[in-house]
Scaffold this motif. Sequence first.
Motif, short mmCIF file in Angstrom:
data_model
loop_
_atom_site.label_atom_id
_atom_site.label_comp_id
_atom_site.label_asym_id
_atom_site.label_seq_id
_atom_site.Cartn_x
_atom_site.Cartn_y
_atom_site.Cartn_z
N ARG A 157 -1.14 3.68 -0.93
CA ARG A 157 -0.68 2.43 -0.23
C ARG A 157 0.91 2.63 0.02
O ARG A 157 1.57 3.00 -0.83
CB ARG A 157 -0.74 1.03 -1.01
N ALA A 158 1.28 2.23 1.17
CA ALA A 158 2.87 2.47 1.31
C ALA A 158 3.55 1.21 2.31
O ALA A 158 2.69 0.45 2.90
CB ALA A 158 2.96 3.66 2.65
N VAL A 159 4.81 1.16 1.94
CA VAL A 159 5.48 -0.15 2.37
C VAL A 159 6.83 0.44 2.92
O VAL A 159 7.40 1.27 2.36
CB VAL A 159 5.98 -1.04 1.23
N LEU A 160 7.09 0.37 4.25
CA LEU A 160 8.22 0.84 4.75
C LEU A 160 9.22 -0.35 5.22
O LEU A 160 8.71 -1.39 5.69
CB LEU A 160 8.06 1.38 6.45
N THR A 161 10.39 -0.25 4.97
CA THR A 161 11.37 -1.10 4.96
C THR A 161 12.43 -0.61 6.07
O THR A 161 12.63 0.56 5.72
CB THR A 161 12.06 -1.84 3.68
N LEU A 162 13.11 -1.40 6.96
CA LEU A 162 14.10 -1.04 7.52
C LEU A 162 15.12 -2.20 7.98
O LEU A 162 14.67 -3.14 8.39
CB LEU A 162 13.54 -0.36 8.97
N ARG A 163 16.37 -1.77 7.93
CA ARG A 163 17.28 -2.90 8.54
C ARG A 163 18.30 -2.17 9.37
O ARG A 163 18.88 -1.35 9.11
CB ARG A 163 17.99 -3.61 7.11
N VAL A 164 18.39 -2.58 10.63
CA VAL A 164 19.28 -2.23 11.59
C VAL A 164 20.50 -2.90 11.64
O VAL A 164 20.25 -4.32 12.22
CB VAL A 164 18.56 -1.72 12.78
N SER A 165 21.73 -2.61 11.74
CA SER A 165 22.88 -3.52 11.97
C SER A 165 23.78 -2.70 13.23
O SER A 165 23.97 -1.50 12.84
CB SER A 165 23.69 -3.96 10.83
N ALA A 166 24.01 -3.53 14.22
CA ALA A 166 24.86 -3.02 15.19
C ALA A 166 26.08 -3.77 15.51
O ALA A 166 25.97 -5.03 15.22
CB ALA A 166 23.98 -2.77 16.39
#
Length: 572
Positions: free
Chosen positions: A458-467
């Motif tokens: 089982r896999a969990v991807l997290t991503l936060r993009v700030s511009a």
Amino acid sequence: MVGSKLRFRVLCSLLAVCPLVSAMGAAPVLARVDVTAVGATFSSLQAGGAPDFGLTIDLSSNPASDDPKDLVITLPQGLVANPLAAQRCPIDAFNADACPAASRVGTTSVVAQIEAPLGPQVTASGDVYNLVPPAGEPARLGVVVRPPLASPQRYQVAVRLRGDRGFVIENSMSGLERTAGGLPIRIQRIQLNLTGQVAGKPFLRMPTACRRAEIAVAVRSWDEPQVTTSRATAFTPSGCERLPFRPRLSGVMGAPGATKLRSHVPVTASVISDPSDAAVAATTVTLPLALGVDLGSLQKLCQPDQFAADACPADTRVGRARLASPLLEQPLELPVYIVQRPGELPALGFRLFGGAILGRTRLGGAVTNVFEGLPDLPLSRFDLTVDGGPRGLLQAVSDLCTPRTRRDAQATFAAFTGVDVTVATPFAVDGCPAGAGAPVARTRYRIVEGLAVSRLGRAVLTLRVSASRPLGRATLALPREVAPLRGSRPIVRVDGRRLGRRALVLRGRKLELRITRPGRTIEVRWAGLRASRALAGAVARGRRAPLTVRLAVVEASGERRAFTLRVRARKL
């Protein structure tokens, strides 16, 4: 040795065996002191925290005539003390037992047996002070033991940061006393306690990696100093998820007279961080597309054996590194060399505390430098400068002073806590003539990415993009080792607003975000993923090979940006 001989004469006279031993010419018995137990306690195991620390060392002698002489305590990488957090006691004041209270950083106690008929076991207490270190030493501690009815005993603890041993911290104390008040003693236990904070300032710092760390104690004796015995204890910091990681990138390229096409360009890339954050374990910096490598400058290279011996020729020096830390009174200035890597491209390298930091070079449109194996130390700034001039390593592949110069640099920082952060920022240009057009303003990005994988896949991807400017659309491509489960959809928020299902378009491993209200932050949490069997097995075994996640964004202005993110999978 005096105490040893005295005990031997007493024993011989009581048993009346000295003449017999001498007549038989018996072989001497090897003396030694053993470390029978080591225990470590912390008031908190919070990674990167400043806990109180206690170390207990139990000793035994065989035969009892021998005594401990030298003690070496090796702390793991990351468990460091800040000698600038407390007042420093001059050596003369320490020798007079007159250190100021503000230099006191801990306590000690020693349990010893008096070697005499019916001799009691006694406990002597004392203090630990922060001393002014000799030139070339990062720190030095002073230990004062005050036995009852005897003069104080003073020991200096030399502190060395061993880059040649994985950046462990080696603390050496020599010449432990064999007598107290004229009586022979046998030390049985040593207790050292260091305070985590001094006058509200952190003195100790825990490692910022939540993995097993080891404290080792080695001892040598007076009668057999060539014999070393040792024992270790271990601990595991926790709470890595609560430790922030906020590295920043800045840079400048060019100089007066060194901005034109094919000029040899000086370049400085700077990493700025908060010393209280998690430390950077590895970094990958991709330089602006306006820069390339002058292959002619690679004719003279430092060979691997020369680099390992810290003996690179002067003509292989191509720049300098500058390292600032709250542990140091002044930043370190280090020469940077271009070093041959067998079977690979030459790379930048420098020596740090006796250890070697050797990067890797990648070429392919842009110049990328990778540095791994960095030490778990609190840093406030790191500057890496590649010199210009006739022998400069880098050259301009376009005029740096035109408004459309491709100045964007990208860096990925891997924290000891397991967090990966990617930042993109334009480099400044120095040396442009008066009247040169102002460069086109570019958007700055900060991307925090993470991938967790369970043993079952089982896999969990997290991503936060700030511009720094609003974003209107984004596309995310998963690595080939990860695939979405049937019917799964991530949770996506833009400036805190959750996107509806219709705004999420999934085609295979590619997810398109159709953002109707542009925003400066995009947050993705994708729990419905499946990792390949090979990836799940590798993560379960502790391997953290980076995977490639591709991100493309379209700013509200229509400007397009693409990022190749290197994400290290960790255990879920």
